[in-house]
Design a protein around this motif. Structure first.
Motif, PDB file in Angstrom:
ATOM      1  N   CYS A  17       8.419  -3.819  -3.543  1.00  0.00           N
ATOM      2  CA  CYS A  17       9.811  -3.971  -3.165  1.00  0.00           C
ATOM      3  C   CYS A  17      10.393  -5.174  -3.872  1.00  0.00           C
ATOM      4  O   CYS A  17       9.663  -6.051  -4.354  1.00  0.00           O
ATOM      5  CB  CYS A  17      10.000  -4.056  -1.654  1.00  0.00           C
ATOM      6  N   TYR A  18      11.714  -5.179  -3.968  1.00  0.00           N
ATOM      7  CA  TYR A  18      12.455  -6.228  -4.653  1.00  0.00           C
ATOM      8  C   TYR A  18      13.536  -6.711  -3.694  1.00  0.00           C
ATOM      9  O   TYR A  18      14.317  -5.901  -3.160  1.00  0.00           O
ATOM     10  CB  TYR A  18      13.075  -5.646  -5.927  1.00  0.00           C
ATOM     11  N   ALA A  19      13.522  -8.010  -3.427  1.00  0.00           N
ATOM     12  CA  ALA A  19      14.475  -8.570  -2.452  1.00  0.00           C
ATOM     13  C   ALA A  19      14.603 -10.060  -2.700  1.00  0.00           C
ATOM     14  O   ALA A  19      13.839 -10.635  -3.486  1.00  0.00           O
ATOM     15  CB  ALA A  19      13.976  -8.321  -1.025  1.00  0.00           C
ATOM     16  N   ALA A  55      14.075   3.819  -3.231  1.00  0.00           N
ATOM     17  CA  ALA A  55      14.314   4.471  -4.529  1.00  0.00           C
ATOM     18  C   ALA A  55      13.031   5.098  -5.079  1.00  0.00           C
ATOM     19  O   ALA A  55      12.717   4.963  -6.267  1.00  0.00           O
ATOM     20  CB  ALA A  55      14.910   3.455  -5.496  1.00  0.00           C
ATOM     21  N   ALA A  56      12.304   5.820  -4.217  1.00  0.00           N
ATOM     22  CA  ALA A  56      11.011   6.400  -4.608  1.00  0.00           C
ATOM     23  C   ALA A  56      11.134   7.337  -5.820  1.00  0.00           C
ATOM     24  O   ALA A  56      10.206   7.457  -6.613  1.00  0.00           O
ATOM     25  CB  ALA A  56      10.395   7.149  -3.425  1.00  0.00           C
ATOM     26  N   ILE A  99       0.875  -1.176   0.000  1.00  0.00           N
ATOM     27  CA  ILE A  99       0.000   0.000   0.000  1.00  0.00           C
ATOM     28  C   ILE A  99       0.912   1.226   0.000  1.00  0.00           C
ATOM     29  O   ILE A  99       1.204   1.816   1.044  1.00  0.00           O
ATOM     30  CB  ILE A  99      -0.909   0.021   1.248  1.00  0.00           C
ATOM     31  N   GLY A 100       1.400   1.577  -1.163  1.00  0.00           N
ATOM     32  CA  GLY A 100       2.482   2.558  -1.251  1.00  0.00           C
ATOM     33  C   GLY A 100       3.759   1.873  -0.785  1.00  0.00           C
ATOM     34  O   GLY A 100       3.715   0.772  -0.193  1.00  0.00           O
ATOM     35  N   SER A 101       4.901   2.513  -1.054  1.00  0.00           N
ATOM     36  CA  SER A 101       6.126   1.923  -0.504  1.00  0.00           C
ATOM     37  C   SER A 101       6.150   2.082   1.010  1.00  0.00           C
ATOM     38  O   SER A 101       6.836   1.344   1.713  1.00  0.00           O
ATOM     39  CB  SER A 101       7.373   2.530  -1.154  1.00  0.00           C
ATOM     40  N   MET A 152      15.193  -3.193  -2.261  1.00  0.00           N
ATOM     41  CA  MET A 152      14.916  -1.917  -2.939  1.00  0.00           C
ATOM     42  C   MET A 152      13.402  -1.683  -2.872  1.00  0.00           C
ATOM     43  O   MET A 152      12.626  -2.589  -3.188  1.00  0.00           O
ATOM     44  CB  MET A 152      15.354  -1.998  -4.402  1.00  0.00           C
ATOM     45  N   THR A 153      12.979  -0.499  -2.470  1.00  0.00           N
ATOM     46  CA  THR A 153      11.552  -0.166  -2.505  1.00  0.00           C
ATOM     47  C   THR A 153      11.287   0.861  -3.595  1.00  0.00           C
ATOM     48  O   THR A 153      12.113   1.740  -3.862  1.00  0.00           O
ATOM     49  CB  THR A 153      11.048   0.376  -1.146  1.00  0.00           C
TER      50      THR A 153
END
Ligand SMILES: Cc1ncc(COP(=O)(O)O)c(C=O)c1O
Length: 377
Positions: A247-249, A203-204, A101-103, A229-230
């Motif tokens: 996000c990426y993880a 990283a918005a 719900i959003g970063s 990374m968000t």
């Protein structure tokens, strides 16, 4: 103004009526105050919340409307299609992507998952104030490292690491200063942190950066088991009101955060508008071109008035008042009197700065006229 008022009211009623005692740390939290909107003489120009200058893509609006009749159904719990679309766009593994719900939701869940009472969460000084709230809400302590030239200082961050450090947060580019940390410096930061410390790269504003030595974070995620990374749809895609981030993880981290998020966190309209927004690459190019053009014009203009600018990588310009001839509060008040809202930076740790978000052509022209009046009359 209204938001501020409501926040204060709710804080008062909490303390005067309830005998409940929240977890330690929560009493140190002051509610986040979002960018304000003023209206003067029928004019209201909001340049205070780093929202997109050009709104959402028409394709995203259409997809949002088309999703309306399915609102009685729960959304896809796995957000399968949008994760696949993100994976295709950025050439990533979809199994390593989680939607939020959003970063904001993901940043909060990551800190909650990996830090708690007695732990420390470390980040730079002049940065996104929500990091403090996420940290204190878990019962962990905030540790801030001094900045260098208004940006993250990797050596200062590493020198603040203790046995209690569990999470390091870095906004890249940084809000509010617009500075960025190079790929090489981020790698040096990661290499200097213990393996049991989670590094979160927020990283918005990644899409606005045009630097050869910048990398949003995916490469470091792929190379390590302890980096996230968000990203957000609130900025470049103009969907702040719909609340969509990702996000990426590595799959371990995705599994952990996936277990503590709400199951149906991302709504169907948000998922479908997000997919459409990703497809509209022409629109994204236009937003980037518009944003950079006005960011540069605004930067030159304020420098011409003797003000300073801390960095240039977001959809905003952070303006400093170096010589004391003008005061940030006076400019803020003057712009308010013209119906233009910008953001005082005291809450971000920079009381001598104002942050101005890039708006539409008309809004920026009105801002230029107001600045000219303020500084030349
Ligand atoms: C650095 C940074 N991170 C995260 C966010 C939150 O973005 P979202 O709307 O995706 O929750 C913002 C919003 O302004 C931001 O500036």
């Amino acid at each position: 103004m209204q938001n501020h008022h409501l926040t204060r009211e709710s804080e008062r009623s909490m303390t005067s009526q309830s005998r409940l005692v929240p977890r330690p740390g929560i009493d140190q939290i002051r509610a986040y105050i979002p960018g304000q909107t003023v209206e003067t003489g029928g004019r209201s120009i909001k340049l205070s919340a780093n929202e997109s200058a050009l709104g959402p893509s028409p394709m995203a609006i259409e997809a949002y409307k088309n999703a309306a009749e399915r609102m009685f159904r729960y959304p896809d719990v796995d957000a399968f299609v949008i994760r696949a679309a993100i994976a295709k766009t950025y050439k990533l593994n979809p199994a390593r992507i989680l939607m939020g719900i959003g970063s904001d939701e993901l940043l909060s869940a990551l800190v909650r998952a990996y830090a708690g009472t007695g732990d420390e969460v470390l980040y730079p000084t002049a940065t996104f104030p929500m990091y403090r709230i996420y940290t204190l809400a878990t019962g962990a302590s905030v540790v801030q490292a001094p900045d260098k030239n208004y940006g993250a200082d990797v050596d200062a961050l590493l020198s603040k690491v203790t046995a209690k450090t569990k999470v390091v947060l870095i906004a890249n580019p940084n809000n509010p200063t617009g500075t960025y940390t190079t790929r090489q410096e981020l790698e040096r930061l990661r290499a200097g942190l213990r393996d049991d410390i989670l590094l979160i790269i927020d990283a918005a504003y990644a899409e606005y950066v045009e630097r050869d030595d910048y990398e949003a974070g995916a490469a470091l995620v792929d190379a390590t088991m302890n980096t996230v990374m968000t990203r957000t749809f609130s900025k470049i895609h103009g969907m702040a009101g719909l609340r969509l981030g990702w996000c990426y993880a590595c799959e371990d981290i995705i599994g952990v955060v996936g277990r503590i998020r709400s199951p149906f966190n991302v709504s169907t309209p948000a998922q479908e508008a997000g997919i459409a927004a990703l497809e509209d690459t022409d629109f994204q190019k236009r937003v980037i071109e518009h944003t950079r053009r006005w960011r540069d014009i605004l930067t030159q203009r304020v420098k011409g008035y003797g003000l300073s600018v801390t960095g240039s990588e977001g959809n905003f310009v952070n303006v400093g008042f170096p010589d004391g001839r003008h005061k940030p509060a006076d400019l803020d008040a003057f712009l308010k009197s013209k119906g233009i809202s910008i953001r005082p930076m005291a809450m971000f740790g920079l009381p001598n700065h104002l942050r101005i978000t890039v708006g539409s052509d008309n809004e920026m022209q009105a801002l230029m006229d107001a600045l000219e009046t303020f500084f030349t009359s």
